[in-house]
Design a protein around this motif. Structure first.
Motif, PDB file in Angstrom:
ATOM      1  N   ALA A  21       0.829  -1.207   0.000  1.00 35.99           N
ATOM      2  CA  ALA A  21       0.000   0.000   0.000  1.00 35.99           C
ATOM      3  C   ALA A  21       0.864   1.258   0.000  1.00 35.99           C
ATOM      4  O   ALA A  21       0.560   2.227  -0.699  1.00 35.99           O
ATOM      5  CB  ALA A  21      -0.928  -0.006   1.214  1.00 35.99           C
ATOM      6  N   THR A  25       0.926   3.962  -3.012  1.00 38.60           N
ATOM      7  CA  THR A  25       0.664   5.374  -2.735  1.00 38.60           C
ATOM      8  C   THR A  25       1.782   6.249  -3.280  1.00 38.60           C
ATOM      9  O   THR A  25       1.528   7.314  -3.864  1.00 38.60           O
ATOM     10  CB  THR A  25       0.490   5.604  -1.224  1.00 38.60           C
ATOM     11  OG1 THR A  25      -0.591   4.803  -0.760  1.00 38.60           O
ATOM     12  CG2 THR A  25       0.207   7.053  -0.912  1.00 38.60           C
ATOM     13  N   THR A  29       1.313   9.055  -6.169  1.00 40.94           N
ATOM     14  CA  THR A  29       1.715  10.443  -5.944  1.00 40.94           C
ATOM     15  C   THR A  29       2.700  10.908  -7.009  1.00 40.94           C
ATOM     16  O   THR A  29       2.587  12.028  -7.533  1.00 40.94           O
ATOM     17  CB  THR A  29       2.319  10.604  -4.539  1.00 40.94           C
ATOM     18  OG1 THR A  29       1.352  10.174  -3.582  1.00 40.94           O
ATOM     19  CG2 THR A  29       2.708  12.034  -4.260  1.00 40.94           C
ATOM     20  N   THR A  75      -5.844   7.217  -8.413  1.00 46.88           N
ATOM     21  CA  THR A  75      -6.367   6.294  -7.404  1.00 46.88           C
ATOM     22  C   THR A  75      -6.125   4.864  -7.860  1.00 46.88           C
ATOM     23  O   THR A  75      -6.599   4.461  -8.931  1.00 46.88           O
ATOM     24  CB  THR A  75      -7.877   6.522  -7.184  1.00 46.88           C
ATOM     25  OG1 THR A  75      -8.086   7.904  -6.886  1.00 46.88           O
ATOM     26  CG2 THR A  75      -8.395   5.671  -6.045  1.00 46.88           C
ATOM     27  N   ARG A  86      -7.817   2.030  -0.857  1.00 42.09           N
ATOM     28  CA  ARG A  86      -7.423   2.431  -2.214  1.00 42.09           C
ATOM     29  C   ARG A  86      -6.340   3.502  -2.125  1.00 42.09           C
ATOM     30  O   ARG A  86      -6.641   4.660  -1.862  1.00 42.09           O
ATOM     31  CB  ARG A  86      -8.626   2.957  -2.977  1.00 42.09           C
ATOM     32  CG  ARG A  86      -9.663   1.874  -3.234  1.00 42.09           C
ATOM     33  CD  ARG A  86     -10.711   2.373  -4.139  1.00 42.09           C
ATOM     34  NE  ARG A  86     -10.064   2.645  -5.435  1.00 42.09           N
ATOM     35  CZ  ARG A  86     -10.701   2.646  -6.575  1.00 42.09           C
ATOM     36  NH1 ARG A  86     -11.974   2.420  -6.614  1.00 42.09           N
ATOM     37  NH2 ARG A  86     -10.057   2.906  -7.686  1.00 42.09           N
ATOM     38  N   PRO A  87      -5.085   3.129  -2.350  1.00 38.87           N
ATOM     39  CA  PRO A  87      -4.013   4.122  -2.320  1.00 38.87           C
ATOM     40  C   PRO A  87      -4.246   5.187  -3.386  1.00 38.87           C
ATOM     41  O   PRO A  87      -4.672   4.886  -4.499  1.00 38.87           O
ATOM     42  CB  PRO A  87      -2.760   3.312  -2.643  1.00 38.87           C
ATOM     43  CG  PRO A  87      -3.126   1.895  -2.361  1.00 38.87           C
ATOM     44  CD  PRO A  87      -4.582   1.788  -2.609  1.00 38.87           C
ATOM     45  N   ALA A  88      -3.984   6.439  -3.030  1.00 35.60           N
ATOM     46  CA  ALA A  88      -4.208   7.538  -3.970  1.00 35.60           C
ATOM     47  C   ALA A  88      -3.153   8.610  -3.779  1.00 35.60           C
ATOM     48  O   ALA A  88      -2.544   8.718  -2.716  1.00 35.60           O
ATOM     49  CB  ALA A  88      -5.594   8.129  -3.768  1.00 35.60           C
ATOM     50  N   GLY A  89      -2.970   9.389  -4.824  1.00 34.40           N
ATOM     51  CA  GLY A  89      -2.060  10.519  -4.770  1.00 34.40           C
ATOM     52  C   GLY A  89      -2.679  11.686  -5.513  1.00 34.40           C
ATOM     53  O   GLY A  89      -3.342  11.507  -6.531  1.00 34.40           O
TER      54      GLY A  89
END
Length: 102
Positions: A21, A25, A29, A75, A86-89
């Motif tokens: 994760a 992320t 990013t 995402t 849900r990893p997001a940047g």
């Protein structure tokens, strides 16, 4: 002994998912930052391409231009064992002078 071993295996799998994760992320990013820079220069097609290449596999990319601000969000798909995390940047940029927006 068997219960303890299964607990150790579960914790190891959970830790590996958490590391995954963090990596996802960071990738999201980085992809969002690259896409925001390209979109701010007025190169929307390359921004979409860069975000797709740099983002985790299956990630959703959103590029919004509002006035002179560019907001890019990447995402990643949910990770196993982490209950739908849900990893997001997200990255922001300001349009450069003379940049064309579509």
């Amino acid at each position: 002994m068997a219960i303890a071993l299964s607990g150790v295996v579960f914790m190891l799998a959970l830790c590996l998912s958490a590391i995954g994760a963090v990596i996802a992320t960071m990738q999201a990013t980085d992809a969002a930052a690259a896409a925001a820079r390209l979109a701010a220069r007025g190169d929307r097609a390359r921004a979409d391409e860069a975000a797709t290449q740099l983002a985790p596999h299956g990630a959703e990319v959103s590029i919004k231009i509002d006035g002179d601000e560019v907001t890019t969000t990447v995402t990643a798909p949910p990770l196993p064992l982490l209950l739908g995390l849900r990893p997001a940047g997200t990255a922001y940029a300001v349009l450069e002078p003379g940049a064309l927006t579509e």
